[in-house]
Design a protein around this motif. Sequence first.
Motif, short mmCIF file in Angstrom:
data_model
loop_
_atom_site.label_atom_id
_atom_site.label_comp_id
_atom_site.label_asym_id
_atom_site.label_seq_id
_atom_site.Cartn_x
_atom_site.Cartn_y
_atom_site.Cartn_z
N GLY A 78 -1.18 -1.99 3.80
CA GLY A 78 -0.21 -2.30 2.67
C GLY A 78 1.21 -2.96 3.63
N THR A 79 0.91 -3.29 4.72
CA THR A 79 1.77 -4.00 5.81
C THR A 79 1.23 -5.55 5.85
N GLU A 80 1.98 -6.40 5.34
CA GLU A 80 1.74 -7.85 5.36
C GLU A 80 2.93 -8.80 6.06
N LEU A 94 8.40 -13.03 6.90
CA LEU A 94 8.88 -11.92 6.10
C LEU A 94 7.79 -11.18 6.32
N GLU A 95 8.21 -9.90 6.63
CA GLU A 95 7.42 -8.77 6.66
C GLU A 95 7.41 -7.86 5.31
N LEU A 96 6.20 -7.27 5.03
CA LEU A 96 6.23 -6.39 3.84
C LEU A 96 5.54 -5.09 4.40
N GLU A 97 6.28 -3.87 4.05
CA GLU A 97 5.74 -2.59 4.35
C GLU A 97 5.65 -1.87 3.13
N GLY A 98 4.36 -1.51 2.77
CA GLY A 98 4.15 -0.59 1.54
C GLY A 98 4.43 0.62 2.04
N GLN A 99 5.46 1.24 1.18
CA GLN A 99 5.98 2.80 1.39
C GLN A 99 5.17 3.58 0.49
N GLN A 100 5.58 4.80 0.33
CA GLN A 100 5.07 5.74 -0.77
C GLN A 100 5.35 5.62 -2.22
N ALA A 136 -0.19 -4.20 -4.62
CA ALA A 136 -1.27 -3.28 -4.87
C ALA A 136 -2.48 -4.10 -5.12
N GLU A 137 -2.23 -5.46 -5.76
CA GLU A 137 -3.56 -6.16 -6.06
C GLU A 137 -4.30 -6.68 -4.86
N ARG A 138 -3.83 -6.68 -3.55
CA ARG A 138 -4.44 -6.65 -2.41
C ARG A 138 -4.86 -5.50 -1.54
N TRP A 139 -4.42 -4.36 -2.10
CA TRP A 139 -4.58 -3.08 -1.33
C TRP A 139 -4.93 -2.00 -2.18
N PRO A 140 -6.30 -1.94 -2.36
CA PRO A 140 -6.86 -1.05 -3.29
C PRO A 140 -6.65 0.29 -3.04
N GLY A 141 -6.08 1.06 -4.24
CA GLY A 141 -5.70 2.46 -4.13
C GLY A 141 -4.20 2.35 -3.91
N ARG A 142 -3.47 1.57 -3.75
CA ARG A 142 -2.13 1.44 -3.67
C ARG A 142 -1.45 1.44 -5.13
N PRO A 143 -0.59 2.24 -5.44
CA PRO A 143 -0.10 2.35 -6.79
C PRO A 143 0.72 1.05 -7.19
#
Length: 186
Positions: A78-80, A94-100, A136-143
């Motif tokens: 989830g980090t891109e 630009l950095e993205l960090e997928g959190q909870q 979430a489209e690029r990281w299966p299982g992420r909400p």
Amino acid sequence: MESTALTTWSLEQTAADDLTPAAAPATVAAGELTVVRAAIPSPGFNRYLYGAVGADVSWTDRLVWDEERWRAFVGQPGTETWVAYERGTPAGYLELEGQQDGVVEITYFGLLPAFRGRRIGGHLLSVGTARAWDLAERWPGRPPTRRVWVHTCSDDGPHALDNYRRRGFRIFDVRTEDTAAGGPQK
């Protein structure tokens, strides 16, 4: 030690349609400006971008990170990292960090000094924010993303806060701290 105030603004979007994209610079239509995901995590590349973008705007917190810390960060699911290139040269990132719970933080965003003031920042922030909303489209299982947030401070570039607000981010918190008293550094 001289006392200076550092103001930090935290901003958010709570729906994908909050995003107001910037008009793309003419260099996009000409094929000279692209924004590309660095799909292979590269600690050294992220370290380079952080140093090159942040050197003149007081980014210091990650300067002490060793290779393992960089590897752990960029390798998190989830980090891109999204990079703007002008004619093959990195212009910013630009950095993205997928959190909870469907929250995505834009952890770092900025341009190398030579590329500032040319409308690249608005375009990169628009693309990166859109990618936060479809993470979430690029990281299966992420909400699905339900919130995108970011913070900026008075040490960042003079147009940073306005750029976030023009892209549809709303301020949800403001803090001012005395940096001489050990206040936070970006």
